[in-house]
Scaffold this active site. Structure first.
Site, PDB file in Angstrom:
ATOM      1  N   ARG A 119      54.295  16.198  66.215  1.00 27.82           N
ATOM      2  CA  ARG A 119      53.662  15.207  65.347  1.00 27.82           C
ATOM      3  C   ARG A 119      54.463  15.037  64.062  1.00 27.82           C
ATOM      4  O   ARG A 119      55.079  15.963  63.565  1.00 27.82           O
ATOM      5  CB  ARG A 119      52.230  15.662  65.042  1.00 27.82           C
ATOM      6  CG  ARG A 119      51.341  14.613  64.386  1.00 27.82           C
ATOM      7  CD  ARG A 119      49.889  15.021  64.483  1.00 27.82           C
ATOM      8  NE  ARG A 119      49.010  14.118  63.770  1.00 27.82           N
ATOM      9  CZ  ARG A 119      48.425  14.405  62.614  1.00 27.82           C
ATOM     10  NH1 ARG A 119      48.634  15.574  62.049  1.00 27.82           N
ATOM     11  NH2 ARG A 119      47.622  13.536  62.030  1.00 27.82           N
ATOM     12  N   LYS A 184      48.562  28.898  67.006  1.00 24.01           N
ATOM     13  CA  LYS A 184      48.837  27.687  67.777  1.00 24.01           C
ATOM     14  C   LYS A 184      49.422  28.006  69.143  1.00 24.01           C
ATOM     15  O   LYS A 184      50.434  28.694  69.261  1.00 24.01           O
ATOM     16  CB  LYS A 184      49.778  26.764  67.012  1.00 24.01           C
ATOM     17  CG  LYS A 184      49.992  25.422  67.710  1.00 24.01           C
ATOM     18  CD  LYS A 184      50.759  24.448  66.835  1.00 24.01           C
ATOM     19  CE  LYS A 184      51.020  23.141  67.558  1.00 24.01           C
ATOM     20  NZ  LYS A 184      51.693  22.133  66.709  1.00 24.01           N
ATOM     21  N   ARG A 317      40.497  26.228  53.449  1.00 23.07           N
ATOM     22  CA  ARG A 317      40.491  26.130  51.988  1.00 23.07           C
ATOM     23  C   ARG A 317      40.755  27.503  51.382  1.00 23.07           C
ATOM     24  O   ARG A 317      40.193  28.512  51.805  1.00 23.07           O
ATOM     25  CB  ARG A 317      39.148  25.603  51.509  1.00 23.07           C
ATOM     26  CG  ARG A 317      39.037  25.465  49.979  1.00 23.07           C
ATOM     27  CD  ARG A 317      37.689  24.882  49.623  1.00 23.07           C
ATOM     28  NE  ARG A 317      37.476  24.907  48.180  1.00 23.07           N
ATOM     29  CZ  ARG A 317      36.367  24.486  47.584  1.00 23.07           C
ATOM     30  NH1 ARG A 317      35.369  24.009  48.308  1.00 23.07           N
ATOM     31  NH2 ARG A 317      36.245  24.544  46.271  1.00 23.07           N
TER      32      ARG A 317
END
Length: 318
Positions: A119, A184, A317
């Protein structure tokens, strides 16, 4: 060229079946070629990302297994047209170039990509034989809007196919990744051509880490994992199962949209109910992840209000 690849596959098969080191002379005798031919092919395989131990006086040994496809089983098991290569620039590029000749469900699979892409133009590390690299073509008659949220469907298909083969600990990350135990495992790249309100041609690229060579892993700038310690039948079995699952899911998606997949996504959402940060170009927002909507947008709760965002990249976060 076909003869070269046949010879390289024979060398890898011989190395895979040998428990310890095997000498170049023994390999040459076994394959009926010269010792120099073996050396040249070993060098070529190493240049393609295969890690082979070479010890003077002992010979050669694979650092890790190289799970090559069984071409006969693959072509027999895939019901659509299947284009299978040892090496190609990019499976997505191949399908995009031939889009006008393809039917929905046709697939291209390669053992190595010399110009694999992720991507946002990122390089996709593609060591020979170590992973799954494949691209599926699909035609959407109602245009690009009909394909909104497609990468999320592909993520659900990957999880379903892998779970059916015995893999646990999987999760989906919006908008186009599959994780295993928090790292991943797989990436998805969707490319399209056509008209916004007319026929739209889609190519769905998928990469799944099977056995990551150490030198390739060092090139990746994020936590990754592979299927080295997972007992699944074979890479070929995965390819057939995934293709079957994806085609089934795409037929549902084409007729019913993303709604039937919302619960599947929610069950394995990596960041479900966590505080996350969404980066969008020069801007960002922070909120609690509340899943996805029927347009494929990510839902964030900010100050008690849930809003949808269709672009960007998310992280936990901090």
């Amino acid at each position: 060229m076909a003869e070269q690849w046949q010879r390289r596959r024979q060398i890898l098969t011989a190395l895979s079946h040998h428990q310890g080191f095997i000498s170049g002379e023994a390999l040459a005798t076994q394959l009926g070629v010269s010792r120099m031919t073996i050396s040249n092919h070993i060098d070529a395989l190493e240049a393609l990302g295969v890690e082979i131990f070479s010890v003077k006086g002992k010979g050669y040994k694979l650092q890790k297994p190289v799970p090559l496809m069984d071409a006969t089983e693959l072509l027999k098991g895939i019901q659509s047209r299947c284009f299978y290569f040892d090496e190609i620039d990019s499976t997505n590029s191949f399908m995009m170039k031939h889009a006008n000749e393809l039917n929905s469900g046709d697939i291209c699979i390669a053992e190595h990509q010399s110009a694999g892409r992720g991507r946002r133009g990122r390089n996709w590390v593609s060591p020979y034989g170590s992973h799954f690299y494949g691209s599926v073509f699909w035609n959407f008659p109602q245009g690009m809007a009909q394909a909104m949220g497609l990468s999320l469907v592909v993520g659900c298909s990957l999880v379903t196919a892998l779970e059916a083969l015995g893999v646990s600990g999987l999760a989906v990350k919006w908008p186009n990744d599959v994780y295993l135990n928090g790292k991943k495992l797989a990436g998805i790249l969707v490319e399209m051509s056509g008209q916004a309100d007319g026929e739209c041609q889609i190519v769905i690229g998928v990469g799944v880490n099977f056995v990551m060579p150490s030198n390739s892993g060092e090139q990746i700038d994020q936590p990754w994992c592979d299927l080295t310690n997972v007992d699944i039948p074979s890479k070929t079995a995965f390819a057939i199962a995934f293709h079957q699952q994806l085609v089934s899911d795409l037929k549902v998606f084409e007729s019913q949209g993303l709604k039937p997949f919302l619960s599947r996504w929610q069950q394995t959402d990596l960041y479900k109910d966590q505080e996350i940060r969404l980066e969008m170009a020069d801007n960002h927002v922070e909120g609690i992840c509340r899943g996805i909507d029927e347009q494929g947008g990510i839902l964030l709760e900010l100050d008690g209000e849930v809003k949808s965002y269709v672009g960007g990249e998310i992280s936990v976060r901090t």
